[in-house]
Enzyme design. Structure first.
Site, PDB file in Angstrom:
ATOM      1  N   CYS A 132      39.216  32.377  33.836  1.00 17.53           N
ATOM      2  CA  CYS A 132      38.116  33.147  33.228  1.00 17.53           C
ATOM      3  C   CYS A 132      38.169  33.250  31.711  1.00 17.53           C
ATOM      4  O   CYS A 132      37.131  33.300  31.062  1.00 17.53           O
ATOM      5  CB  CYS A 132      37.975  34.513  33.879  1.00 17.53           C
ATOM      6  N   LYS A 215      43.751  41.899  44.905  1.00 17.82           N
ATOM      7  CA  LYS A 215      43.062  42.210  43.659  1.00 17.82           C
ATOM      8  C   LYS A 215      41.624  42.582  43.972  1.00 17.82           C
ATOM      9  O   LYS A 215      40.892  41.809  44.584  1.00 17.82           O
ATOM     10  CB  LYS A 215      43.111  40.989  42.735  1.00 17.82           C
ATOM     11  N   ARG A 237      32.430  39.129  40.201  1.00 16.11           N
ATOM     12  CA  ARG A 237      33.562  38.428  40.823  1.00 16.11           C
ATOM     13  C   ARG A 237      33.689  38.773  42.303  1.00 16.11           C
ATOM     14  O   ARG A 237      34.759  38.638  42.889  1.00 16.11           O
ATOM     15  CB  ARG A 237      34.859  38.795  40.104  1.00 16.11           C
ATOM     16  N   GLU A 253      45.553  39.717  53.099  1.00 16.36           N
ATOM     17  CA  GLU A 253      45.772  38.978  51.847  1.00 16.36           C
ATOM     18  C   GLU A 253      47.269  38.932  51.503  1.00 16.36           C
ATOM     19  O   GLU A 253      47.784  37.902  51.080  1.00 16.36           O
ATOM     20  CB  GLU A 253      44.989  39.634  50.699  1.00 16.36           C
ATOM     21  N   LYS A 268      46.300  45.422  42.590  1.00 13.25           N
ATOM     22  CA  LYS A 268      45.624  45.652  41.313  1.00 13.25           C
ATOM     23  C   LYS A 268      44.204  46.112  41.538  1.00 13.25           C
ATOM     24  O   LYS A 268      43.519  45.481  42.349  1.00 13.25           O
ATOM     25  CB  LYS A 268      45.641  44.336  40.545  1.00 13.25           C
ATOM     26  N   SER A 295      43.702  47.834  32.432  1.00 13.58           N
ATOM     27  CA  SER A 295      43.164  48.229  31.122  1.00 13.58           C
ATOM     28  C   SER A 295      42.332  49.508  31.184  1.00 13.58           C
ATOM     29  O   SER A 295      42.435  50.363  30.306  1.00 13.58           O
ATOM     30  CB  SER A 295      42.340  47.079  30.551  1.00 13.58           C
TER      31      SER A 295
HETATM   32  C1  PBG Z   1      41.948  37.484  35.290  1.00  9.59           C
HETATM   33  C2  PBG Z   1      42.528  38.828  35.063  1.00  9.59           C
HETATM   34  C3  PBG Z   1      41.839  40.035  34.853  1.00  9.59           C
HETATM   35  C4  PBG Z   1      42.820  41.016  34.654  1.00  9.59           C
HETATM   36  C5  PBG Z   1      44.062  40.397  34.738  1.00  9.59           C
HETATM   37  N1  PBG Z   1      43.860  39.043  35.007  1.00  9.59           N
HETATM   38  C6  PBG Z   1      40.400  40.307  34.731  1.00  9.59           C
HETATM   39  C7  PBG Z   1      39.461  40.080  35.820  1.00  9.59           C
HETATM   40  O1  PBG Z   1      39.797  39.771  36.942  1.00  9.59           O
HETATM   41  O2  PBG Z   1      38.273  40.195  35.523  1.00  9.59           O
HETATM   42  C8  PBG Z   1      42.563  42.468  34.385  1.00  9.59           C
HETATM   43  C9  PBG Z   1      43.701  43.240  33.776  1.00  9.59           C
HETATM   44  C10 PBG Z   1      43.335  44.566  33.218  1.00  9.59           C
HETATM   45  O3  PBG Z   1      42.218  45.091  33.392  1.00  9.59           O
HETATM   46  O4  PBG Z   1      44.203  45.150  32.555  1.00  9.59           O
HETATM   47  N2  PBG Z   1      42.473  36.536  34.404  1.00  9.59           N
END
Ligand code: PBG
Length: 345
Positions: A132, A215, A237, A253, A268, A295
């Site tokens: 991505c 995830k 997504r 999963e 996550k 984040s």
């Molecule tokens: C995809 C990825 C994401 C995060 C980690 N790896 C973003 C997504 O799936 O859109 C999110 C991590 C975070 O929010 O701290 N490369």
């Protein structure tokens, strides 16, 4: 006033069991503490980009996009504090339909891995393996269009098997640069097996796989997408990341990724999914489990702390403790450096 009984002359019955006895002094409380976070539990994410210096990320105060030199400085600081591992995300110079820089020998992540392993060989370097940040459309895989078009699948669908081929190339390229652990995050079916096969065939049988096995399609990634410049230009997504409403599906999963050879798995985000962390921990006690304190979770606490609404130190340490209490062995967190400092004091 003689109808008011003095406490010393009370004759009511007393509780036989008093859990509060265990909480009377700090020493007693420390003796019976069930969960203790340790700096060795932390994995610190870094965003690396071309050029010089640091670029602050507006929605993640305290976290910057880093040049190689600055990433090295940040990793050195982490090592000094005892943080054992970093997780690298790259922001490429150019984006295209499949993300060529993602597996280029002089790609930004490849350069960062080499620089960090050269200077701090003991630092465990983990890399995010996804498309991505590298694709012009911001999706985690090859899209069903143009040269890849397959008429029986929806227009713009993220193609699974075509994406696997690229994920293997990315993982190999990270391994060749010296990565210790590759972390596929795209939720493609079969990604762990494909990457394991590719690594083993190239002689990288000791490179570990930390799979983003569970995830969710979460709104808590918004600040990250600003940080890594990888927001989808259209759509979402949901055709690969999990529905936040599902917990039993998480067990499936997790099982699939363990069967495919994942060395560690991840749930996550963390906070809104602590029930899932606990279920995975109970279902698969044998596998090391990481939780990603993402984040948006970081941004929430930071914003409240900066407004003076919450005490940052107390809330961060409480949050990290709760993630470990739920069953995570490892916590990926943007708070890692600060928390490591607080744990020392
Ligand atoms: C995809 C990825 C994401 C995060 C980690 N790896 C973003 C997504 O799936 O859109 C999110 C991590 C975070 O929010 O701290 N490369």
């Amino acid at each position: 006033m003689d109808f008011i009984q003095s406490p010393t002359t009370r004759i009511q019955t007393h509780p036989l069991i008093r859990p509060r006895r265990l909480r009377v002094t700090p020493a007693l409380r420390a003796m019976i503490r069930e969960t203790e976070i340790n700096v060795k539990d932390f994995i610190y994410p870094l965003f690396v980009r071309h050029g010089y210096g640091r670029t602050p990320i507006a929605s993640m105060p305290g976290i910057d996009q880093l040049s190689i030199e600055e990433a090295l400085r940040e990793a050195t600081q982490a090592a000094r504090l005892g943080v054992p591992a970093i997780l690298l995300f790259g922001i490429p110079a150019m984006k295209d339909s499949i993300g060529m820089e993602n597996f280029a020998p002089d790609g930004i992540v490849q350069q960062a891995i080499r620089a960090i392993k050269r200077e701090i060989p003991e630092m465990v370097v983990i890399t995010d393996v996804c498309l991505c940040e590298y694709t012009e459309h911001g999706h985690c895989g090859v899209l069903n269009m143009g040269e890849f078009y397959r008429p029986h699948l929806p227009q713009g669908y993220v193609l699974n098997d075509e994406t696997l081929d690229i994920l293997v190339r990315v993982a190999l390229s990270h391994a060749e640069s010296g990565a210790d652990i590759v972390a596929p995050s795209g939720m493609m079916d079969g990604m762990v097996e494909a990457i394991r096969d590719g690594l083993d065939a190239a002689g990288f049988e000791n490179v570990l796989i930390l799979s983003y096995a569970v995830k969710y399609a979460s709104s808590f990634y918004a600040p990250f997408r600003q940080a890594a410049e990888g927001a989808p230009k259209f759509g979402d997504r949901k055709s690969h990341q999990m529905d936040p409403a599902n917990a039993r599906e998480a067990l499936r999963e997790g099982q699939l990724d363990i069967e495919q050879g994942a060395d560690m798995i991840m749930v996550k985000p963390a906070l809104p999914y602590l029930d899932v962390v606990q279920r995975i921990r109970t279902a698969y006690p044998q596998i090391p489990l990481a939780a990603y304190n993402v984040s948006g979770e970081y941004a929430m606490l930071k914003a409240a702390a900066l407004n003076g609404w919450l005490d940052e130190r107390q809330t961060v340490l409480e949050t990290l403790t709760s993630i470990k209490r739920a069953g995570a062995d490892l916590i990926i967190t943007y708070h890692a450096l600060q928390a490591a400092q607080w744990l020392r004091e």
